[in-house]
Each structure stands twice: as structure tokens, then as C-alpha cells.
Scaffold this active site. Sequence first.
Site, PDB file in Angstrom:
ATOM      1  N   HIS A 153      38.537  39.454  36.729  1.00 55.67           N
ATOM      2  CA  HIS A 153      38.619  40.300  37.919  1.00 55.67           C
ATOM      3  C   HIS A 153      37.650  41.479  37.825  1.00 55.67           C
ATOM      4  CE1 HIS A 153      41.020  41.866  41.333  1.00 55.67           C
ATOM      5  NE2 HIS A 153      40.532  43.011  40.902  1.00 55.67           N
ATOM      6  N   HIS A 168      42.431  38.958  48.028  1.00 55.93           N
ATOM      7  CA  HIS A 168      43.707  39.386  47.453  1.00 55.93           C
ATOM      8  C   HIS A 168      44.641  38.183  47.457  1.00 55.93           C
ATOM      9  CE1 HIS A 168      45.539  42.938  45.905  1.00 55.93           C
ATOM     10  NE2 HIS A 168      46.613  42.836  46.641  1.00 55.93           N
TER      11      HIS A 168
END
Lengths: 807, 159
Positions: free
Chosen positions: A71, A140
Site C-alpha cells: 500500500h 478503497h
Amino acid sequence: MTEKIESAVKSSQEMADFNSLAPKGLMNLSVQNLWSLNEKEILTIQAHFKSLKRNPTRAEMETIAQSWSEHCRHKTFKSPIRYQEGSKTVLIKNLFEETIARATRQTKKPWCLSVFKDNAGIVSFGNKGKWALAFKVETHNHPCAIEPKGGAETGLGGVIRDVLAAGLGAKPVLSTDIFCVAPPNKKLPLPPSALSAERILRGLVAGVRDYGNRMGIPTAAGGLYFDDGYALNPLVFVGCVGVLPAQAVKKEIRPGDLIVAAGGLTGKDGLHGATFSSANLNGDDHSTAVQIGHPLNEKRVMEALLKARDQKLYRSVTDCGAGGFSSAVTEMADIIGARVFLEKEILKASDMEPWEIWVSESQERMVFAVSPSNLKAFEKVFADEGVKIRVIGEFVKTGRIEVSWNGQNLVNLSLKFLNNGLPIEEKKAVYNPVKLSESRTPRPAKSLPEQLKDILSHLNVCSREWLIRQYDHEVQGGTVIKPLQGARHDGPGDACVIWPQAATGDTSDLSGFTVGHGLNPASGKLDPYLMAWLCADEALRNILCVGADISRAAFLDNFCWGNPENPQVLGSLVRAALGCRDASLGFQIPFISGKDSLYNESKDAFGKTVSVPGTLLISSIAPIPNIEKAITMDMKGPGNSLYIVGQTGEDMGGSLYNELNGISGGTVPRVDARCAKRNFASVSKAISKGLVASAHDLSEGGLLAALTEMAFSGEFGAMLDLDAIPKQKPIYSTDVLLFSETPSRILLEVKPENEAAFIKCVKGSCIKKIGTSLANPIIKIIGLDGLVLFEESVTPFKAAWQRTVLS
Amino acid sequence: MIAAATHKIEVSLKSEYGDAESLSTASLLKASGAPSVVRVRRSRLYEIRGNFTVTHINRLSRDLLCDQIIEDFRIVSQMPSSQGPFWKIEVRLKPTVLDPEADTIKNAMIEMGFPAPDFVRVASVYKIESKCGKPQIEAAAAKCLLNPIIHLYSVTACS
């Protein structure tokens, strides 16, 4: 000195026996603690601490895990990849550098003010060069699969904070949302832990609605795409555009600056978001990774931040996203160094371990670098908005991250190890081209009007009014062209146009901007390289149709793929990235920002691992020099000429027509960049001169769907001559002419009084007249044999198209 | 000195107004495995703990929690009101999950001059008229009214 600190660390919080653990024990530790570190990485960490002759602390392990996560580090895009395509093998040293970043460098656009470095891409804006636009699109996905509403809220909250932290802070003026979900009306077998598609879609819409509307930011651009492949892993893209003064683009940090946290307080919510999003989803409940958004807190931070920015009260800012303080402070400290005293942070939960404070992902927090002389004024600005600030440390020139809690040392790591210590691993990627059969176009059983109805009522085409109407797209009073257009404000607009006068306060400057999106997972299943081209082409056409200056357009990329450890998955990702590079160079449009979300896979009802279809979203942004010249897609009157831009080819592969008629194969459309670029430039020029009354791009469903949409939105009719359509080579099938999805095509409406000037303006481009608009709301098509092929009222087609997604 | 107590205030739409949310809840329940749902009435339940007088609670309900034009409020006592028979489902966020709505109410109460509450929490109440049994209602509710990861819920039979 360092030795002294090292020994102090030793006495507290240490993970006993870490250095003596065997690889298997280390991996168990990584899994237990949700660190998502692989064996090579955790062995590197062990070697580092062995050389320091001490065990790491829990907080140190958390810091490293966060900062080395996919990430935060984008390992896949930055490691060497041995890529095999057919019999050819090449070594790509750094996928991102060799594809997207290289293309951006080669296009050399001086108006790109900040690319890939900051929290958002920044381009210059406004007719006086005083302003800049920051644009970021985030994904997301994992949180939204577990709790759709909370996930969508915090996703949007996060991307808004990214824009607030772009440069010294931009005022958000537009939010965007794109959802990829499974069809809600289809009952697919799901594992017990998965939510139904309808549930997910309702939750996502509610989240964006509740957060965006309360923040006072218009949500006016986006999309919705349905495919069975998203049943277990929905994809959620949220974006935000902000306006900032051009001189506020640069930020810096000086040793001695204070580290100040502002916004929401720190709690236990959302631990391990960064490492969690780098792991595959399975049935286990990860309730600690769930966050709930608090828009009013963020709104207060936003107002205070913009005031403090204008008073020049801080030198740098970043948002607390994945990884919390750990990521934010480490990222800001970069090579300088930072000292943090965690006891200074105000907590909202009393039972927190010190390391939890360091990595908690509680929402709505921002971190600032404030010079001590400005602290008082800074505090006042925030107090006026009801926001408590906390000085949690300072930047120091040590090259280390040092964190303590009530005198107890938690972290003492060298930034060199944290930033450069990640072991580089060569990955393997294989791409096997999908064998496509020759295009067959059997005569479908259904009549032409029935087919058109099927296309218009298809989930990927039909009206999105249900969703758009829940969003406030008018707030700030700058939405010049709205998402729904036409005589009754219900036609499908290609893009919205925003005039950010609320942010600039300058009503004499009529500069606006527009945002478009290109998404085409269906073609990605056939060829990811061509999908990238198609996405770029569609994103560009969308903004062109409202009158954007495409010579100043910029792209953003978002890659959502499955597990990159699988060479096939990585192969298709590499191929899409190569497509992005070539499309960027072909159109001469730079990428300014991007994001990748990998590991989008989970176990289905039968225990089989299923990954999402490789999905690329290309978003485009471009200025509109004069908003008064912007146009919509609805037909404006009878007797106007209809022109088509670009040639039509036999491109039925991956088309909606093929899907509905159960035909496989066919060729995937190719974009002819040279030709498209020339045509687009002509269209852009003609629109800016006010010569075009309306424009609509041809996408799913081809020419007939686009024409019908233009007609029913404007409540007029149209007559079309199929023989007049410019073709790449002779086409004898009327179905192909009507439903082919050849890219780079646009339908234009030109009033008779402008026709001579229009023809002169577009000379040298492939733009041909194919019909006229009619007062009577019917669609009439003259077939290749000169006879009337189709003559129908538009009303039933509009009704079919308005079959809403949900109600 | 008033002793701290938990006050429960239920706010619901007046019956003369069309309640779209309750209607859509009913159709969602029907689609989620509880076909015999006849009617759903949805209301919001505020739980406020602190030193408040009855006047305080009435004023608070009137001025902050309820939109008096379209909504009615009711201070919930131990005695159940009899409008049954129906299933009552209460859905609330787990204590570990942030409740922004409650947070905002807390701040607003202080700004309006009320004593600071010790605790505020907001819950949704669904009164469901249906012939379905408890397990069926529970399963349907878990499918469409709440997410077990962030919510706690209770199903009670009211007569």
C-alpha cells in the site's frame, strides 16, 4: 549517543527472542500480527537487528511493516520484473519508471507543476496562471467489501485529505466516485462472510452521499460498472479535485519544525489498514480495520487548514492515512529525521498500547510541520474552528525516527534502513495472448428496436439517476454543466464542468475545468494493452465532448488487479502498464498521479480463489478556458446537421452487442492515435469557437445508442443515412454499423448557420455529415439499400433506458 | 442534585407523512428472506446519560433531536407501549466503533447550554409487522439492516 539510545530501547517493549527465531517462526509472527511481510523481508529485518545486537520492539516492527507494505511502497510497480510475452522475455527494472513515469517525462508539459511526488498531481490553472488544480483518485476496495458505507465514507474522506495535503493545501471543489460491483439483480452464490451486491451498492452510495454532502463538496462525476467478477471484491474509486494558489505548490521541512497533529483524536479504530489492504480477503473478520467517517470533523480541519495556509503558518502538511502517524511522520521526515513523544497525543480510547497510538488509522487527522514562532497563531486558527491541535514532536537532523512514550523508547530506526532497506525481489510475469476467433455476426433473433431496448436498459448503460440524485452536485455554486443534462435534466452527460469561483473568489476569470473517466474491463479480458488505450481514449473523449482544451489534458491511473505473485496476473498488469505508456505518448498526454491496489482476490462459496478482472481506470482532467463555451450532449433543435467524428470499423470484440447476443470473439478495437489526435484537436477547436451545438461520445452500444440518447435528452428526433458513415473498409452489415464500438468516435450537432465555418474549421479531419435532427421525436435510419430500415418513436427507448439500477 | 440516569428518546415520522425509508426497508426485508412482512415503522432512538431533569429532556427532544413539523418524539419508559403485535429490532453501533452522529449531538448539547452528557448513543429501531418467526426475522435483518461487524442488535417480540 546512538548506542545509549539503543540500550534504552533494549530495556523496554522489546520482542524477546525475535533474533533467534527460525524463518518459520518469523513468518508465523508476521501472519499473527497482520504485518503482511514475506519471508525475505522479515529475514532482512532480522539481519538488521542482529547487526544492532538487539531485538526489535513491537512498534518498530509495526513501523517497518507499514512502511514496507504494498500500500505504501508499491513494491510491484517498483521491483524488477522478468516479463515474458510469447517467446520474448524482457527484464523491466522498474515498471513504474519505465512505463508511466517515462511517458510523463517524455511529453514534457511545463504546466505540470507536481507529478507523482506529492499527495496529488498538480497542474496549473486559470487565465492568469495564479492558480493550480490538484487531482487524486484513490481506491478503497478492501474496507468497502467488509463495511460498504463506512468504507466509502472513509475512502472519500481520505482522498479529500490527500487534496488538502497537496502542496500546502488545496480547497476541494469536486468529488468523483466510480464503483465496480456485481449486478444486484443476479443471485450469485456467495460465501457466508460476503455481503450481497445490492447491499454493497446501497452502502457505497450512502457513504459517498453522507460524507460528500456534509463536507460541502459537489459529487458530480463518476461511473458505475457491473460485472460478476466483482461479487467478492467490489472496487471503489473515489477522487477529489482541489484548487490552490500556484505559489502554494512547494512544501519543505526544516530541522526544528514542530510536528503538529490536528483533527480527530486517536483511537483504536482502523488498526492495520495499510497491511490489511495488502493481504488477500478471506472469511476472517477484520473488525479492527473498519473505520467510520466523521465528515464534520474533517470539515472543521479543512476550514482551519485553508485559513492557516493563507496566513503561511506552516511549512508542510500531509494526511494521516494508512499507517497513521507511523507513515505520515516517516514520509515527512524523509531524510531529515524526527523525534515523537506519543504521550502528547490526545486519545479517545483509554485502553491503547503505545504502539497502537503510533499506527492507529483513526480518521480525519492531518500532520503539519510548523515553525515554533508560528505555533501560537496556528493554534488560534484551529481553535477558532473548534479543532484541538497537539504538538507531538519535532523534526531533527538525525536521519532517524525516534518515538517514545512517557520516557519509554518505542522506536529508534534509521531512515536509511526504512527507506532503502526493503529487499528487492525479481518478479515473474507471463502474458499469453487470448486467442480470438474471427468475428461472426449471425443474424440475431430479436428485431432492431428490441435490441436497442436491450442495450439501453443494460445495467452498464442505463440511467444512473437514482444514484446521482442522492449526491449534492450543486453545492459551491460552480457546477456549470451537470451530470444529468437535456430538456428534462435527465440525459446521460459525458462529463461535468466546474467553475471554481467559490475557491478562487475571482468571477472575472471564466476558466473552468472538467473531469472524465475511462473504464473498460470487458476488453481487458481480451487484451489489457488495448484496454489501456481504450480507457485513455474514452477518458479523453468524455472531456472533449463538453469542450475541454485537450492540449492541456492530464491523466491519472488506477490499477486494480489480483495477486501479483501469480505470473499470469502480473503479466496482464505489465501489459496494461505498457498500454498506458503508449497511449500517453500517442496522445501526448502526461500522467500526473496514480495508485495501484493489488491482491483483490478472495475465496468464493466453493473455496476457490477468485480475483477481480484486471481493471484499469484512467481519469482525465482538463481546463475549459471559457465556461460559456462549454456544451452538453442533448440535441438542441430540429434541422441541425449531425456529424460523426472518426471512421467506423468492424469492432465487435467485447462489445455490448456481442455480450447480449451471446457471441464470443471478434477483434478488440485498436485506437489509431495519430488520426484520433488530429480529429480531437479539430473538435476542440470547433467547440471553442462556438460552432458545435452538442456532442456525445460513442461508447457502449455504439452509434445507435448514442444517437438515441442525444435525441431523447433533447426531445427531438434524428434521421441517419448509414451509407454516409465513413468506414475503415467496406462494411455490409447494418448491425455492425449501428452497434460497432470502434473507439475515438463522437457525434456532433451543428446548426445550419454555423455549418460553413464548421466545415472550414475541421478541414483535414475525418468528420462527415451523416444525418439531420428532426422536430418529431423519432429515430429514422436509411439502410444501405436506400430503404427505411428503422423508424421508431424515442419514447419507449427512453423508458427502457430509465430502468433504474435500484430504487 | 439529580442522579445520573439514562434517558431514551424515540423519534419517528408523523403518520401523515409518507415514510420512504420504512417502505424501502420493508421491501428489502421481503427480498432478504422474510416474505410475510406487512409493515415496517422505523424510528431513531437516542440514549443519553447524564444529570438531566424531565424539562431538560423535553426541551432537548423538541429543539435538537426532533424536527417538530414532520416528526414526533416519545420519551421511552420501562412500560412498553402497546401497538403490537410486532417484532422490534434495535440496531446500534458497537461501543468500539466511532459514532459521529452521537458525537455531534454531544457537542450541540453543550453549545445549547445543557449539562454535558456522560454518554450519547444513537440507535435505529424497526417495528416489523410480520408472521415470520424470530429466526427468520433475525436472518433477514442481518442481511439488510445491519452489518454484524460493526453493529449490535436485538430482536424482541412486542404484543
